[in-house]
Scaffold this active site. Structure first.
Site, PDB file in Angstrom:
ATOM      1  N   SER A  17     -51.008 135.352 -37.380  1.00 35.77           N
ATOM      2  CA  SER A  17     -51.356 134.690 -38.493  1.00 35.77           C
ATOM      3  C   SER A  17     -52.453 135.325 -39.373  1.00 35.77           C
ATOM      4  O   SER A  17     -52.895 136.288 -38.800  1.00 35.77           O
ATOM      5  CB  SER A  17     -52.051 133.208 -38.260  1.00 35.77           C
ATOM      6  OG  SER A  17     -52.699 132.862 -39.251  1.00 35.77           O
ATOM      7  N   TYR A  60     -57.993 128.764 -33.174  1.00 36.51           N
ATOM      8  CA  TYR A  60     -56.688 129.266 -33.742  1.00 36.51           C
ATOM      9  C   TYR A  60     -56.971 130.697 -34.031  1.00 36.51           C
ATOM     10  O   TYR A  60     -56.215 131.695 -33.934  1.00 36.51           O
ATOM     11  CB  TYR A  60     -56.219 128.303 -34.883  1.00 36.51           C
ATOM     12  CG  TYR A  60     -54.870 128.753 -35.469  1.00 36.51           C
ATOM     13  CD1 TYR A  60     -53.622 128.544 -34.854  1.00 36.51           C
ATOM     14  CD2 TYR A  60     -54.933 129.537 -36.278  1.00 36.51           C
ATOM     15  CE1 TYR A  60     -52.513 128.537 -35.289  1.00 36.51           C
ATOM     16  CE2 TYR A  60     -53.540 129.711 -36.962  1.00 36.51           C
ATOM     17  CZ  TYR A  60     -52.448 129.319 -36.454  1.00 36.51           C
ATOM     18  OH  TYR A  60     -51.195 129.734 -36.905  1.00 36.51           O
ATOM     19  N   LYS A 113     -55.064 134.190 -32.440  1.00 36.57           N
ATOM     20  CA  LYS A 113     -54.300 134.973 -33.494  1.00 36.57           C
ATOM     21  C   LYS A 113     -55.034 136.238 -33.300  1.00 36.57           C
ATOM     22  O   LYS A 113     -54.022 137.414 -33.379  1.00 36.57           O
ATOM     23  CB  LYS A 113     -54.129 134.354 -34.956  1.00 36.57           C
ATOM     24  CG  LYS A 113     -53.245 133.142 -34.931  1.00 36.57           C
ATOM     25  CD  LYS A 113     -52.087 133.107 -34.225  1.00 36.57           C
ATOM     26  CE  LYS A 113     -51.105 131.950 -34.355  1.00 36.57           C
ATOM     27  NZ  LYS A 113     -49.952 131.996 -33.741  1.00 36.57           N
TER      28      LYS A 113
HETATM   29  P1  NDP Z   1     -44.698 123.735 -36.111  1.00 38.81           P
HETATM   30  O1  NDP Z   1     -45.833 122.992 -35.544  1.00 38.81           O
HETATM   31  O2  NDP Z   1     -43.993 123.217 -36.933  1.00 38.81           O
HETATM   32  O3  NDP Z   1     -43.756 124.328 -34.523  1.00 38.81           O
HETATM   33  C1  NDP Z   1     -44.613 124.564 -33.533  1.00 38.81           C
HETATM   34  C2  NDP Z   1     -43.388 125.177 -32.472  1.00 38.81           C
HETATM   35  O4  NDP Z   1     -44.204 125.641 -31.305  1.00 38.81           O
HETATM   36  C3  NDP Z   1     -42.671 123.997 -32.101  1.00 38.81           C
HETATM   37  O5  NDP Z   1     -41.185 124.470 -31.730  1.00 38.81           O
HETATM   38  C4  NDP Z   1     -43.237 123.717 -30.785  1.00 38.81           C
HETATM   39  O6  NDP Z   1     -42.359 122.783 -29.713  1.00 38.81           O
HETATM   40  C5  NDP Z   1     -43.578 124.847 -30.272  1.00 38.81           C
HETATM   41  N1  NDP Z   1     -44.519 124.946 -29.154  1.00 38.81           N
HETATM   42  C6  NDP Z   1     -45.853 124.471 -29.061  1.00 38.81           C
HETATM   43  N2  NDP Z   1     -46.497 124.268 -28.008  1.00 38.81           N
HETATM   44  C7  NDP Z   1     -45.541 124.785 -27.051  1.00 38.81           C
HETATM   45  C8  NDP Z   1     -45.545 124.955 -25.669  1.00 38.81           C
HETATM   46  N3  NDP Z   1     -46.449 124.667 -25.085  1.00 38.81           N
HETATM   47  N4  NDP Z   1     -44.074 125.372 -25.130  1.00 38.81           N
HETATM   48  C9  NDP Z   1     -43.318 125.730 -25.882  1.00 38.81           C
HETATM   49  N5  NDP Z   1     -43.302 125.598 -27.117  1.00 38.81           N
HETATM   50  C10 NDP Z   1     -44.266 125.034 -27.870  1.00 38.81           C
HETATM   51  O7  NDP Z   1     -45.270 125.277 -36.341  1.00 38.81           O
HETATM   52  P2  NDP Z   1     -44.807 126.561 -37.085  1.00 38.81           P
HETATM   53  O8  NDP Z   1     -43.404 126.427 -37.157  1.00 38.81           O
HETATM   54  O9  NDP Z   1     -45.591 126.442 -38.587  1.00 38.81           O
HETATM   55  O10 NDP Z   1     -45.450 127.850 -36.443  1.00 38.81           O
HETATM   56  C11 NDP Z   1     -44.821 128.606 -35.606  1.00 38.81           C
HETATM   57  C12 NDP Z   1     -45.732 129.839 -35.462  1.00 38.81           C
HETATM   58  O11 NDP Z   1     -46.136 130.311 -36.630  1.00 38.81           O
HETATM   59  C13 NDP Z   1     -46.984 129.417 -34.724  1.00 38.81           C
HETATM   60  O12 NDP Z   1     -47.217 130.434 -33.902  1.00 38.81           O
HETATM   61  C14 NDP Z   1     -47.982 129.335 -35.822  1.00 38.81           C
HETATM   62  O13 NDP Z   1     -49.375 129.730 -35.182  1.00 38.81           O
HETATM   63  C15 NDP Z   1     -47.402 130.427 -36.716  1.00 38.81           C
HETATM   64  N6  NDP Z   1     -48.004 130.230 -37.923  1.00 38.81           N
HETATM   65  C16 NDP Z   1     -47.531 129.415 -38.738  1.00 38.81           C
HETATM   66  C17 NDP Z   1     -48.207 129.446 -40.029  1.00 38.81           C
HETATM   67  C18 NDP Z   1     -47.803 128.254 -40.982  1.00 38.81           C
HETATM   68  O14 NDP Z   1     -48.586 128.091 -42.080  1.00 38.81           O
HETATM   69  N7  NDP Z   1     -47.092 127.257 -40.788  1.00 38.81           N
HETATM   70  C19 NDP Z   1     -48.896 130.228 -40.755  1.00 38.81           C
HETATM   71  C20 NDP Z   1     -49.348 131.603 -39.755  1.00 38.81           C
HETATM   72  C21 NDP Z   1     -48.804 131.468 -38.522  1.00 38.81           C
HETATM   73  P3  NDP Z   1     -42.092 121.486 -29.673  1.00 38.81           P
HETATM   74  O15 NDP Z   1     -41.133 121.078 -30.593  1.00 38.81           O
HETATM   75  O16 NDP Z   1     -41.733 121.216 -28.342  1.00 38.81           O
HETATM   76  O17 NDP Z   1     -43.520 120.793 -29.975  1.00 38.81           O
END
Ligand code: NDP
Length: 247
Positions: A138, A151, A155
């Protein structure tokens, strides 16, 4: 298999592929002809899945679940050529009230998972003659954000893990890259972007004046696997519409 897929990078495992950025990455990789291991807690496929997917149940905070999913996917796909460590969690809490359990939960989900998934992928990547690890960090990895100590720390840790893997595993033909997105509209920040005040703030704060979309990140990750550039390793690539560098 499409011509986009270089010989070396054929089967890629993506964590947290159920929705958001992870789902977008899985779909984009499959669209380009990769065999995609969808590692998610639910064990299903992302909406709109077309292409070659192999789903596995995987909780990235559970060591045995990770090992089973990574080994299982490598076996089912006939090898493992790359991983995308995408699964992530954001929990806001004031630093003065931050509990150890919240800190540990965020660190485990975001950072320790990258260590464990990559470690378990390592023997398969070596067996494949090398491969790529792409981590989703991030742009908050090098800024201070109120109420987001856990967080931000997680990161920053991902960027550090990426550098260590790049250095230690280069000799095996493994390269590691950290992709650091800015604001991308997903479930993670749905509430944040629901307010007009937030949208107005971003208009002033970011050169592009808007958040990114999932395909922005998905296309970058897929391009890295398609282009297969081993000399590009250990780095963090920011994809934030220029927000972090803007004055
Ligand atoms: P979402 O909240 O939309 O999705 C999170 C994903 O992570 C889901 O698929 C969720 O699965 C999965 N997840 C969470 N905990 C676990 C676990 N214990 N085991 C397996 N899967 C897990 O987030 P984003 O798509 O926005 O984020 C994806 C990545 O991008 C993250 O690492 C986030 O930090 C990073 N990011 C996002 C930004 C943003 O603005 N959106 C900016 C910068 C980085 P489930 O469906 O089972 O809950």
């Amino acid at each position: 298999m499409s011509n986009d897929v270089p010989g070396k990078c054929r089967a890629i495992a993506v964590t947290g592929s159920s929705r958001g950025i992870g789902a977008g990455i899985a779909l984009e990789l499959a669209r380009r002809g990769f065999t995609v291991g969808c590692l998610s807690r639910g064990g299903g496929l992302p909406d709109g899945a077309e292409g070659t997917f192999i789903p596995f149940t995987c909780d990235v905070t559970d060591e045995s679940s990770i090992k089973a999913a990574v080994d299982g996917f490598a076996k089912a796909a006939g090898g493992l050529h790359g991983v995308v460590n995408n699964a992530g969690l954001l929990v806001e809490q004031k630093s003065a009230e931050l509990s150890l359990s919240t800190f540990n939960e965020v660190m485990a989900t975001n950072a320790a998972s990258v260590m464990m998934v990559s470690r378990d992928a390592f023997p398969h990547l070596v067996a494949a003659g090398g491969g790529g690890i792409v981590n989703i960090g991030s742009f908050w990895d090098k800024v201070g954000v109120s109420r987001n100590l856990s967080y931000c720390a997680s990161k920053a840790a991902i960027a550090a893990i990426t550098r260590c893997h790049a250095v230690e595993w280069a000799r095996y033909g493994i390269h590691a890259i950290n992709i650091a997105p800015g604001y991308i509209e997903t479930d993670m920040n749905q509430e944040f972007f629901a307010s007009d005040a937030t949208k107005e703030w971003l208009k002033q704060r970011s050169p592009l004046g808007r958040p990114g979309v999932v395909p922005d990140v998905a296309k970058l990750v897929a391009a890295l696997f398609c282009e297969d550039i081993p000399f590009l390793t250990g780095e963090t690539i920011y994809i934030d519409g220029g927000q972090a560098i803007a004055q």
